[in-house]
Design an enzyme around this catalytic site. Sequence first.
Site, PDB file in Angstrom:
ATOM      1  N   SER A  38       0.846  -1.184   0.000  1.00  0.00           N
ATOM      2  CA  SER A  38       0.000   0.000   0.000  1.00  0.00           C
ATOM      3  C   SER A  38       0.881   1.233   0.000  1.00  0.00           C
ATOM      4  CB  SER A  38      -0.873   0.019   1.262  1.00  0.00           C
ATOM      5  OG  SER A  38      -1.486   1.267   1.459  1.00  0.00           O
ATOM      6  N   TYR A  66      -2.808  -0.282  10.516  1.00  0.00           N
ATOM      7  CA  TYR A  66      -2.646  -0.538   9.087  1.00  0.00           C
ATOM      8  C   TYR A  66      -1.295  -0.021   8.601  1.00  0.00           C
ATOM      9  CZ  TYR A  66      -3.707  -0.779   4.116  1.00  0.00           C
ATOM     10  OH  TYR A  66      -3.670  -1.058   2.775  1.00  0.00           O
TER      11      TYR A  66
END
Length: 190
Positions: A113, A126
């Site tokens: 990501s 995250y």
Amino acid sequence: SEAGWRLALLARSKDALVDLVRETDCEHLALPCDVTDEHSVSRAVAAAADELGGLDAAVCAAGVAVFGPTTELAQADWERQIATNLTGTFLVCREALKVMLPQRRGHLVNVLSVASHHAFPSSAGYVASKWGAYGLTRSIAEEVRRDGVRVSAILPGSVDTPLWDGMAVPFDRADMMRPEDVAAAIRYAL
């Protein structure tokens, strides 16, 4: 699949995999696997390598996200993100390398990501898991660079996947990348 690769598809739900294989009208392996369980990963990767006669590539794209203020992040949600996004990536890479290194060829592709190098508020678990997975990926690349195994990281921005289902998204999902865009990047890397 469209490029002629024989695939072993791994996910927690074998039923969903069987449906996907049926939809693509291709003969691929559908192997149940929980990336947070080292025995599950070991069995699935070994079964894939055995059935396919080795591994040319392994793409690790499992991921989970829980967003909200750090003060409200439950330890269980923190641990689930670390287990899936970081430990799961480690386990898949480790088991794939056990096949690729003796072959002296292969390619690991970790779908991470933009959060792997850019911090976002209300995303502590995250972001931490993705930064860790990016560091892991870079470390493995250095470790195996002379052994015939390539290692790549794909760091997309927001992608319109079921990850967002049920979440309040502060922007229009129509503005997100499509899964096909990420697939094209993976195919390019391979």
